[in-house]
Design a protein around this motif. Structure first.
Motif, short mmCIF file in Angstrom:
data_model
loop_
_atom_site.label_atom_id
_atom_site.label_comp_id
_atom_site.label_asym_id
_atom_site.label_seq_id
_atom_site.Cartn_x
_atom_site.Cartn_y
_atom_site.Cartn_z
N VAL A 415 0.80 -1.11 0.02
CA VAL A 415 -0.01 0.16 0.12
C VAL A 415 1.03 1.31 -0.06
N ILE A 416 0.82 2.09 -1.05
CA ILE A 416 1.52 3.49 -1.32
C ILE A 416 0.58 4.31 -0.42
N PHE A 417 1.11 5.25 0.51
CA PHE A 417 0.60 6.31 1.02
C PHE A 417 1.17 7.55 0.84
N LEU A 418 0.40 8.52 -0.02
CA LEU A 418 0.67 9.85 -0.32
C LEU A 418 0.07 10.95 0.31
N ASP A 419 0.76 11.96 0.75
CA ASP A 419 0.26 12.91 1.58
C ASP A 419 1.21 14.17 0.94
N LYS A 420 0.49 15.08 0.51
CA LYS A 420 0.99 16.20 -0.35
C LYS A 420 1.78 17.28 0.74
N GLN A 421 1.45 17.14 2.07
CA GLN A 421 1.88 18.13 2.95
C GLN A 421 3.28 17.14 3.67
N ASN A 422 3.59 16.07 3.11
CA ASN A 422 4.78 15.29 4.09
C ASN A 422 5.84 15.90 3.31
N LYS A 423 6.61 16.60 4.00
CA LYS A 423 7.91 17.16 3.81
C LYS A 423 9.10 16.55 4.57
N GLY A 424 8.69 15.70 5.67
CA GLY A 424 9.61 15.13 6.40
C GLY A 424 9.78 13.78 5.86
N ASP A 425 10.45 12.71 6.79
CA ASP A 425 10.84 11.65 6.78
C ASP A 425 9.72 10.60 6.10
N VAL A 426 9.99 9.51 5.52
CA VAL A 426 9.08 8.74 5.13
C VAL A 426 9.07 7.20 5.68
N ILE A 427 8.02 6.82 6.02
CA ILE A 427 8.18 5.41 6.73
C ILE A 427 7.75 4.04 6.08
N LEU A 428 8.62 3.22 6.04
CA LEU A 428 8.40 1.91 5.02
C LEU A 428 8.49 0.84 6.16
N ILE A 429 7.39 0.12 5.94
CA ILE A 429 6.87 -0.98 6.93
C ILE A 429 6.93 -2.19 6.09
N ASP A 430 7.74 -3.37 6.54
CA ASP A 430 7.72 -4.70 6.00
C ASP A 430 6.87 -5.71 6.70
N ALA A 431 5.73 -5.86 6.47
CA ALA A 431 4.70 -6.39 7.14
C ALA A 431 4.62 -7.77 6.58
N SER A 432 5.36 -8.21 5.64
CA SER A 432 5.40 -9.42 5.05
C SER A 432 5.29 -10.67 5.89
N ASN A 433 5.90 -10.59 7.26
CA ASN A 433 6.05 -11.97 8.03
C ASN A 433 4.94 -11.95 8.83
N LEU A 434 4.05 -11.09 8.87
CA LEU A 434 2.81 -11.19 9.72
C LEU A 434 1.67 -11.98 9.36
N GLY A 435 0.65 -12.31 10.44
CA GLY A 435 -0.60 -13.07 9.83
C GLY A 435 -0.26 -14.44 9.87
N THR A 436 -1.54 -15.15 9.57
CA THR A 436 -1.70 -16.41 9.83
C THR A 436 -2.27 -17.01 8.43
N THR A 437 -1.90 -18.16 7.96
CA THR A 437 -2.38 -18.47 6.83
C THR A 437 -3.40 -19.66 6.85
N VAL A 438 -4.42 -19.40 6.23
CA VAL A 438 -5.80 -20.39 6.34
C VAL A 438 -5.83 -20.63 4.89
N LYS A 439 -6.95 -21.77 4.98
CA LYS A 439 -7.50 -22.24 3.66
C LYS A 439 -8.83 -21.77 3.22
#
Length: 540
Positions: A415-439
């Motif tokens: 998910v890309i988050f845009l904010d026309k007023q964000n002139k500071g740092d950018v937060i990058l999150i790797d949530a790929s290892n979260l969650g539980t796999t179900v069928k």
């Protein structure tokens, strides 16, 4: 069982009953079944909402032994005055259009015509507020003649429908303001919300993803804002965004090429107290002919945009029409070439992404679902788009989701988050290892727990760096990394140091040298053995 769950259970039984009736009359798994189910359910909802609101205006009706008769006894002038006092989210009905009245008339000849004409009359009377429009200005009204989908025994079919509707009421739900219509909407259309060969797939955006997008976008109280989805589908993202802002503090705008999606979105708006936004729901091709414009003809700009656009789609039939001077600024990074083969692989999401960036207000924010491959592509339109996000300082963050977060596709998403007023740092999150796999059916699906969802939201909102999970980076750092938006490329490489004495070092070194000598010796013996075997084969 709580009252909320009890009503939810009863409502699902009503939906099951309607589906059973359709199956009994040959419409099970028929393409027209969803039209009947959704329209009949909507008729029931609007009928009960009208009666509930009428009782609030005229409390003595609540005590009436025969409600239909009591309402019919209201003088015409007074009835019209009551109609004017109803809020805009309530459809206007006449006493003869009540479900209870149709129930009383079901023994009359040609009942299917009575039933259909009732629905058509309600649709006509309420067309100004409840109609979805097309990009050419045509109105798609609430209801149509639904008995036409039945080949035999139409009267019996309509009687069966009315008998299902008359013994259930939404009134108690309106009184308690139970917030369960998101669950009911999903249950209502779960068998119909698939890509049936049309232009765009109409899949649900998973609730976890929708929640994360809405909560990360809206962290403070706002009011009088515009919310837009250029590929709205059935509206899951818009509903979550509106709930986060407050239904009475925002106006919804959307466009989707699918009439089916537009009708489902209208139903979703009605169930979620967003009727005031229905006139802004447009059936049309956003990329080719964006509908929402200002008085001067320029495209409207929005405060909040959410989107889960189709990723790949054959749009070769209109791609040439996009390459115009008028579109140069909107599609600044370019238009994908038409491939010689696999036309269905054209990356249409890149067009939606550029359209969204162009459609943001000067203080606008957006959240867009993209294939994870987009965030690291080394060249092409993908990289040009990321460059613009960085150079214009409009990137707020990226969340890379677990694989199979969508059960319907194996594509990894971020998910890309845009904010026309964000002139500071950018937060990058790797949530790929979260969650539980179900069928889920034949597919695997990853489910995030509430705690995991909240962790992502808190990390994003607080811009919190967490080892191997999130990182804060500057726009300059992103540029130095060839505009990569993958959190993993910014994580610190960890080297572990262990303090040992000189004697321990010499002992370890001696051990390694001894093991190495043994390995070399074994290697020499093996080489001689192979050589002898080959010599034997040569003279055999």
């Amino acid at each position: 069982m709580t009252d909320n769950h009890l009503f939810e259970s009863k409502t699902k039984l009503l939906i099951d009953g309607l589906k059973s009736t359709c199956a009994n009359y040959g419409l099970g798994n028929d393409g027209n079944e969803f039209k009947i189910i959704t329209q009949v359910f909507l008729y029931k909802f609007l009928n009960d909402k009208f009666i509930y609101e009428l009782k609030k205006l005229k409390p003595n009706l609540a005590a009436a032994e025969h409600l239909d008769e009591a309402i019919r006894m209201i003088p015409e002038a007074e009835y019209e005055l009551l109609m004017l006092q109803l809020n805009e989210g309530t459809a206007r009905l006449q006493p003869e259009q009540f479900i209870s009245r149709l129930y009383q008339r079901q023994s009359e000849p040609k009942f299917s015509e009575i039933f259909d004409n009732t629905l058509l009359a309600i649709a006509k009377e309420n067309s100004d507020i409840f109609s979805v429009i097309t990009e050419e200005g045509e109105k798609i009204v609430l209801f149509e003649n639904i008995s036409k989908y039945i080949t035999d025994k139409r009267d019996d079919f309509c009687k069966s429908i009315i008998n299902k509707l008359v013994h259930f009421s939404f009134e108690e739900i309106f009184k308690e303001k139970f917030d369960f219509f998101a669950t009911i909407f999903e249950y209502l259309i779960k068998d119909y919300n698939t890509n049936s060969g049309g232009k765009y797939a109409e899949y649900f955006t998973p609730h976890a993803v929708s929640k994360i997008m809405a909560r990360c976008l809206v962290q403070d109280e706002v009011s009088n804002v515009s919310c837009y989805d250029p590929s709205a589908g059935s509206g899951t993202l818009l509903m979550n965004l509106a709930h986060q802002i407050g239904e009475d503090r925002c106006m919804i705008y959307s466009q989707d090429i699918s009439q089916k999606s537009s009708n489902l979105l209208r139903l979703n708006l009605i169930l979620n107290n967003l009727v005031h936004s229905i006139p802004n729901i447009v059936k049309g091709n956003t990329i080719l002919e964006p509908y929402h414009k200002k008085a001067d003809g320029h495209l409207q700009k929005f405060d909040y945009i959410v989107s889960n656009p189709p990723f790949k789609l054959d749009f070769s039939d209109f791609v040439a029409d996009l390459d115009t001077k008028q579109n140069n600024e909107r599609f600044f990074a370019g238009i994908p070439n038409v491939p010689a083969k696999k036309l269905e692989s054209m990356a249409i999401y890149l067009m939606f992404l550029q359209h969204i960036m162009y459609s943001l207000s000067p203080t606008g924010k957006a959240a867009i679902v993209v294939p994870t491959g987009f965030i690291t592509a080394q060249s092409g339109i993908e990289k040009k788009i990321r460059e613009r996000m960085v150079k214009d300082k409009m990137l707020a963050g990226v969340v890379s989701m677990p694989s199979n977060i969508f059960a319907t596709t194996g594509t990894n998403v971020s998910v890309i988050f845009l904010d026309k007023q964000n002139k500071g740092d950018v937060i990058l999150i790797d949530a790929s290892n979260l969650g539980t796999t179900v069928k889920e059916g034949k597919n695997q699906k990853t489910l995030l727990s509430t705690a995991e969802e909240d962790r992502i939201i808190a990390t994003f909102s607080e811009k919190k760096a967490e080892e191997d999970f999130s990182v804060l980076v500057s726009y300059d750092e992103i540029e130095a990394k060839n505009y990569s938006l993958s959190a993993g490329q910014y994580f610190e490489v960890k080297i572990e140091y262990v303090d040992i004495t000189q004697d321990e070092f010499q002992a370890k070194l001696g051990s390694y040298q001894q093991n190495l000598a043994l390995l070399f010796a074994d290697s020499k013996d093996l080489e001689i053995e192979i050589h002898e075997n080959l010599k034997g084969l040569k003279y055999a």
